[in-house]
Design an enzyme around this catalytic site. Sequence first.
Site, short mmCIF file in Angstrom:
data_model
loop_
_atom_site.label_atom_id
_atom_site.label_comp_id
_atom_site.label_asym_id
_atom_site.label_seq_id
_atom_site.Cartn_x
_atom_site.Cartn_y
_atom_site.Cartn_z
N ARG A 1 14.23 -28.90 12.27
CA ARG A 1 15.30 -28.46 13.17
C ARG A 1 16.55 -28.07 12.38
O ARG A 1 17.31 -27.19 12.77
CB ARG A 1 15.65 -29.55 14.20
CG ARG A 1 16.84 -29.19 15.08
CD ARG A 1 16.92 -29.99 16.37
NE ARG A 1 16.79 -31.42 16.17
CZ ARG A 1 17.73 -32.20 15.63
NH1 ARG A 1 18.89 -31.70 15.24
NH2 ARG A 1 17.52 -33.48 15.45
N LYS B 1 13.17 -8.13 20.45
CA LYS B 1 13.17 -6.68 20.66
C LYS B 1 12.85 -5.94 19.35
O LYS B 1 11.80 -6.15 18.80
CB LYS B 1 14.51 -6.28 21.28
CG LYS B 1 15.02 -7.25 22.37
CD LYS B 1 14.14 -7.32 23.59
CE LYS B 1 14.45 -8.48 24.53
NZ LYS B 1 15.82 -8.62 24.99
N ASP C 1 26.66 -8.36 20.22
CA ASP C 1 25.21 -8.41 20.44
C ASP C 1 24.66 -7.05 20.00
O ASP C 1 24.90 -6.03 20.63
CB ASP C 1 24.93 -8.67 21.93
CG ASP C 1 23.43 -8.78 22.23
OD1 ASP C 1 22.63 -8.21 21.46
OD2 ASP C 1 23.06 -9.40 23.25
N TYR D 1 24.06 -8.30 28.78
CA TYR D 1 22.76 -8.81 29.23
C TYR D 1 22.98 -9.89 30.31
O TYR D 1 23.79 -10.80 30.13
CB TYR D 1 22.06 -9.39 28.01
CG TYR D 1 20.67 -9.89 28.25
CD1 TYR D 1 19.63 -9.00 28.49
CD2 TYR D 1 20.38 -11.25 28.23
CE1 TYR D 1 18.35 -9.46 28.72
CE2 TYR D 1 19.10 -11.72 28.44
CZ TYR D 1 18.08 -10.80 28.68
OH TYR D 1 16.82 -11.26 28.90
C1 LIG Z 1 16.69 -9.64 25.59
C2 LIG Z 1 18.12 -9.69 25.30
C3 LIG Z 1 18.81 -10.90 25.11
C4 LIG Z 1 18.13 -12.26 25.29
O1 LIG Z 1 17.13 -12.45 24.36
P1 LIG Z 1 15.82 -13.38 24.60
O2 LIG Z 1 15.10 -13.26 23.32
O3 LIG Z 1 15.10 -12.80 25.78
O4 LIG Z 1 16.30 -14.75 24.90
C5 LIG Z 1 20.14 -10.85 24.77
N1 LIG Z 1 20.79 -9.68 24.65
C6 LIG Z 1 20.18 -8.49 24.83
C7 LIG Z 1 20.94 -7.23 24.68
C8 LIG Z 1 18.82 -8.45 25.16
O5 LIG Z 1 18.21 -7.27 25.35
#
Ligand SMILES: *Cc1c(COP(=O)(O)O)cnc(C)c1O
Length: 416
Positions: free
Chosen positions: A81, A231, A206, A134
């Site tokens: 962890r 992604k 982000d 998001y």
């Molecule tokens: C998918 C996404 C998230 C969250 O990510 P997870 O891996 O699904 O927890 C945060 N920000 C953006 C822009 C996203 O597309």
Amino acid sequence: MFLNMLCYLERLLTLLQKLKYIIMNTKNKGFNTKLVHAGSYEDQFGSAVTPIYQTSTFGFKNAQHGADCFAGKSDGFIYTRIGNPTIKAFEDAMAELENGFGGIATSSGMSAVTSVYMALLGQNEHIVCSGSIYGPSRGVLEQDFSRFGVQTTFIDTADLSQIESAIKENTKVLYIETPTNPTMQITDIAAASEIAHKHNVLVVVDNTFSSPYLQNPLDLGADVVLHSITKYINGHADVVGGVIVSKEEAIHNKIRHAMVYMGGNMDPHQAFLTQRGLKTLSIRMDKAQESAMKVAEYLEAHPKVEWIKYPGLKSHPQHELAKKQMRGFSSMISFGLKGGLEAGRTLMDNVHLSMLAVSLGGVESLIQHPASMTHAGMTPEGRAEADITDGLVRYSVGIEDVEDIISDLDQALAKV
Ligand SMILES: *Cc1c(COP(=O)(O)O)cnc(C)c1O
């Protein structure tokens, strides 16, 4: 005596390995070289890639070694962890790719988001966010952090004057997503950071939609960059995860503390798969965004398409800003169908190649209709406020042959 000598020899060996890494480091190499080689360490077998260290804990050589590990005097591992060689390899690669001090891998993108909130916000403190971030990144502030006294203001960060007027005495963080999901709005990171820093406000970006291949927020002035690696970074629709990279050591340590204590760590198997995906980020992205441009041009000319938003099109209101701040336009397209909700549903029911699914940035093309799916729980008024019109369709262009993607859309649009 003999054991002591062995211990010293071992330490010497570790130092030599470190030295070799420093000499061979990839810091001043090109992006593709970094993708392939950053964050790789030699092991006793000469493994070509970092193996999966599937272990929860690590044995100390002796009491002193254990004490040194806990005191931070040795970079030995303690407990997964807190840290693990497979996870560290991925974190170091990401820190290099985003030009930051250090990386923190997390169990999901949302774990990256909440670790950053937890580390940088406190009771009676304030955060300013892009309104169309998001959904869960917004929801966790409204529904959960609000219970602990964190205040939030949502604005349109693309309009810089709104940032200046939203910042208050107790504002600690400006949180930006660019481009936004699914409205494809772009915020000028350099200009927004300048405003925030005048008020001693930290800037978090982000960067999920661009990946470090196309945009490096830390170079543009941000303090922290985060990704859902689910992604583009992993890119193969087989891992959920996240990563955070900070520009400075003090902020990095604060966020790492929050992540470790909240237990939001990535696991070694996730890290292994993600680093494998990462190595081909640029070639996947090149292919996907080249096709996205063609798909966008096809859709823009289609009579049943009312509007389209793709940063690569001249018709995108912030096309020039996208060109200035990004090195490509990524492969996410939003478009609106004439005929609203019904038209959207018909399109969804008639595509064959494009997979009807949420998520994005993978090798396979995905299509999604927010009004009937991800954003169906919102009221029609709420959707209107967030610019989620009934006919809005979101398309994540994959790396299939673009002719096949377009012909799939073409036959489905004919039925709308
Ligand atoms: C998918 C996404 C998230 C969250 O990510 P997870 O891996 O699904 O927890 C945060 N920000 C953006 C822009 C996203 O597309």
